[in-house]
Design a protein around this motif. Structure first.
Motif, PDB file in Angstrom:
ATOM      1  N   TYR A 232      -8.956  -1.602   4.317  1.00 15.49           N
ATOM      2  CA  TYR A 232      -7.721  -0.824   4.465  1.00 15.49           C
ATOM      3  C   TYR A 232      -6.965  -0.724   3.146  1.00 15.49           C
ATOM      4  CZ  TYR A 232      -9.143  -2.583   8.995  1.00 15.49           C
ATOM      5  OH  TYR A 232      -9.896  -2.934  10.092  1.00 15.49           O
ATOM      6  N   ALA A 234      -4.581   0.518   0.148  1.00 20.89           N
ATOM      7  CA  ALA A 234      -3.197   0.984   0.246  1.00 20.89           C
ATOM      8  C   ALA A 234      -3.083   2.501   0.241  1.00 20.89           C
ATOM      9  CB  ALA A 234      -2.377   0.387  -0.888  1.00 20.89           C
ATOM     10  N   THR A 238       1.660   1.039   0.206  1.00 21.43           N
ATOM     11  CA  THR A 238       1.328  -0.224   0.863  1.00 21.43           C
ATOM     12  C   THR A 238       2.073  -0.303   2.194  1.00 21.43           C
ATOM     13  OG1 THR A 238       3.193  -1.404  -0.119  1.00 21.43           O
ATOM     14  CG2 THR A 238       1.110  -1.356  -1.375  1.00 21.43           C
ATOM     15  N   LEU A 239       1.704  -1.276   3.011  1.00 21.37           N
ATOM     16  CA  LEU A 239       2.395  -1.447   4.294  1.00 21.37           C
ATOM     17  C   LEU A 239       3.891  -1.694   4.094  1.00 21.37           C
ATOM     18  CD1 LEU A 239      -0.137  -3.591   6.362  1.00 21.37           C
ATOM     19  CD2 LEU A 239       0.591  -1.241   6.815  1.00 21.37           C
ATOM     20  N   HIS A 242       5.425   1.616   3.385  1.00 23.93           N
ATOM     21  CA  HIS A 242       5.465   2.409   4.615  1.00 23.93           C
ATOM     22  C   HIS A 242       6.607   1.948   5.509  1.00 23.93           C
ATOM     23  CE1 HIS A 242       1.994   4.973   4.206  1.00 23.93           C
ATOM     24  NE2 HIS A 242       1.174   3.952   3.981  1.00 23.93           N
ATOM     25  N   LEU A 243       6.792   0.645   5.608  1.00 26.34           N
ATOM     26  CA  LEU A 243       7.825   0.096   6.493  1.00 26.34           C
ATOM     27  C   LEU A 243       9.220   0.583   6.087  1.00 26.34           C
ATOM     28  CD1 LEU A 243       8.565  -1.715   8.855  1.00 26.34           C
ATOM     29  CD2 LEU A 243       8.654  -3.662   7.259  1.00 26.34           C
ATOM     30  N   ILE A 270       3.785  -3.393  11.720  1.00 26.11           N
ATOM     31  CA  ILE A 270       3.709  -3.608  10.273  1.00 26.11           C
ATOM     32  C   ILE A 270       4.357  -4.932   9.889  1.00 26.11           C
ATOM     33  CG2 ILE A 270       4.481  -2.760   8.025  1.00 26.11           C
ATOM     34  CD1 ILE A 270       4.165   0.074   9.098  1.00 26.11           C
ATOM     35  N   LEU A 274       2.639  -7.911   7.806  1.00 23.86           N
ATOM     36  CA  LEU A 274       3.227  -8.432   6.577  1.00 23.86           C
ATOM     37  C   LEU A 274       3.419  -9.942   6.663  1.00 23.86           C
ATOM     38  CD1 LEU A 274       5.901  -5.685   5.778  1.00 23.86           C
ATOM     39  CD2 LEU A 274       3.667  -6.033   4.692  1.00 23.86           C
ATOM     40  N   ASP A 279       0.374  -7.417   2.904  1.00 23.66           N
ATOM     41  CA  ASP A 279       1.255  -6.386   2.348  1.00 23.66           C
ATOM     42  C   ASP A 279       0.533  -5.409   1.429  1.00 23.66           C
ATOM     43  OD1 ASP A 279       1.361  -9.092   1.031  1.00 23.66           O
ATOM     44  OD2 ASP A 279       2.128  -7.877  -0.634  1.00 23.66           O
ATOM     45  N   GLU A 281      -2.256  -3.877   2.047  1.00 23.88           N
ATOM     46  CA  GLU A 281      -3.110  -2.953   2.781  1.00 23.88           C
ATOM     47  C   GLU A 281      -2.383  -1.646   3.083  1.00 23.88           C
ATOM     48  OE1 GLU A 281      -5.972  -6.232   4.978  1.00 23.88           O
ATOM     49  OE2 GLU A 281      -4.519  -5.142   6.182  1.00 23.88           O
ATOM     50  N   LEU A 283      -1.925   1.979   5.792  1.00 22.25           N
ATOM     51  CA  LEU A 283      -1.484   2.230   7.162  1.00 22.25           C
ATOM     52  C   LEU A 283      -2.601   2.079   8.198  1.00 22.25           C
ATOM     53  CD1 LEU A 283       1.238   2.970   8.433  1.00 22.25           C
ATOM     54  CD2 LEU A 283       0.510   5.364   8.425  1.00 22.25           C
ATOM     55  N   THR A 286      -2.893  -0.884  10.665  1.00 24.45           N
ATOM     56  CA  THR A 286      -2.085  -1.054  11.881  1.00 24.45           C
ATOM     57  C   THR A 286      -2.910  -0.968  13.161  1.00 24.45           C
ATOM     58  OG1 THR A 286      -1.533   1.316  11.877  1.00 24.45           O
ATOM     59  CG2 THR A 286       0.035  -0.192  10.807  1.00 24.45           C
TER      60      THR A 286
END
Length: 296
Positions: A232, A234, A238-239, A242-243, A270, A274, A279, A281, A283, A286
């Motif tokens: 996965y 980024a 990154t996650l 995205h968050l 997410i 994390l 962190d 990776e 999306l 998920t």
């Protein structure tokens, strides 16, 4: 009415709605022996005039043919028709051609197996007017041997695609494709609603929306590869990045007519990833299994 004698080359079309009528007409156009039945008998009149044989009951139609197409509104109607069948129907193939759930397909397959017949489930990814054209696609699952046996006939209706030996595979594939369309369309509607309420020019916004949706389409094969390889990267973010954006979107969509699109659930997912130190990776992570995974 004279009882219809069985024929090894006959095809029964049960249900004369839009899809059923289109299917029967295509088969008749190729000079197939077709018997039709509909709960409201008058709806088969035009098909009978075109050359189909009228059956007095579901049982008569099914017992007189080797291939039985249940072109019905839903699986409730499918089960009702299957309940009217009894005796040994071995040597016959019964295909349910309607949209429903995996459980619907599974129960129909069980009933058909009890009757001794082969079962195929069909997901119809086309409109009635497209039946019989190369643009039409119908998905099939269940008995692979039955699919191969009747493939030439099924090829008259659409580009047939066998998607799995499990009876429910076509139903899941079919419904998931519909879900993908709804997700995309409702996402677009939600976006248009947001910009309209803000006073942004909707027409100008659509130009950029098309480009954004195009990124998803273009990257679909790569996303599938990430899932299959359980890697996965980024990608564009990154996650953690995205968050941040997703939290902003949750606030922006608060109180919207079509809701927030389930983003709080995604945010929680997410956050859990994390907390596992993932962190770095992207999306796609998920939808991966969280247990025993380390950061990529």
């Amino acid at each position: 009415m004279t009882k219809i004698k069985a024929s090894e080359h006959r095809i029964a079309v049960i249900g004369a709605g839009a899809i059923g009528a289109a299917v029967a007409r295509r088969l008749l156009a190729d000079d197939h022996d077709v018997v039709v039945w509909n709960r409201t008998a008058g709806r088969t009149a035009a098909l009978v005039k075109a050359g189909a044989l009228p059956a007095g009951s579901v049982k008569e139609a099914a017992s007189s043919a080797t291939l039985v197409l249940l072109t019905l509104t839903d699986y409730v109607a499918v089960q009702q028709c299957l309940a009217e069948l009894d005796g040994d129907l071995s040597g016959r193939t019964i295909i349910a051609m309607c949209t429903g759930t995996a459980d619907d397909a599974h129960h129909a397959a069980q009933r058909v197996a009890d009757l001794g017949a082969s079962y195929l489930d069909a997901g119809i990814q086309t409109s009635p007017e497209m039946i019989g054209t190369d643009a039409a696609t119908i998905l099939y699952s269940g008995s692979r041997s039955a699919f191969q046996r009747h493939r030439a006939v099924l090829g008259l209706l659409s580009t047939p695609r066998f998607v799995g030996d499990a009876p429910q595979a076509a139903a899941i594939w079919d419904l998931t494709l519909f879900g993908l369309w709804y997700d995309a369309q409702l996402g677009l509607l939600r976006a248009l609603d947001t910009v309209r309420e803000t006073g942004i020019d909707v027409t100008e916004f659509v130009d950029t929306a098309v480009k954004q949706l195009g990124h998803v389409v273009t990257e679909a094969p790569g996303t599938a590869s990430e899932l299959l390889q359980a890697t996965y990267p980024a990608g564009p973010a990154t996650l953690a990045e995205h968050l941040t954006v997703i939290r902003h979107l949750i606030k922006l969509r608060g109180g919207q007519t079509l809701g927030d699109g389930g983003l709080p659930v995604v945010a929680a997912r997410i956050e859990a990833l994390l907390a596992q130190g993932r962190d770095g990776e992207g999306l796609t992570a998920t939808i991966a299994t969280m247990t025993n995974r380390t950061s990529a």
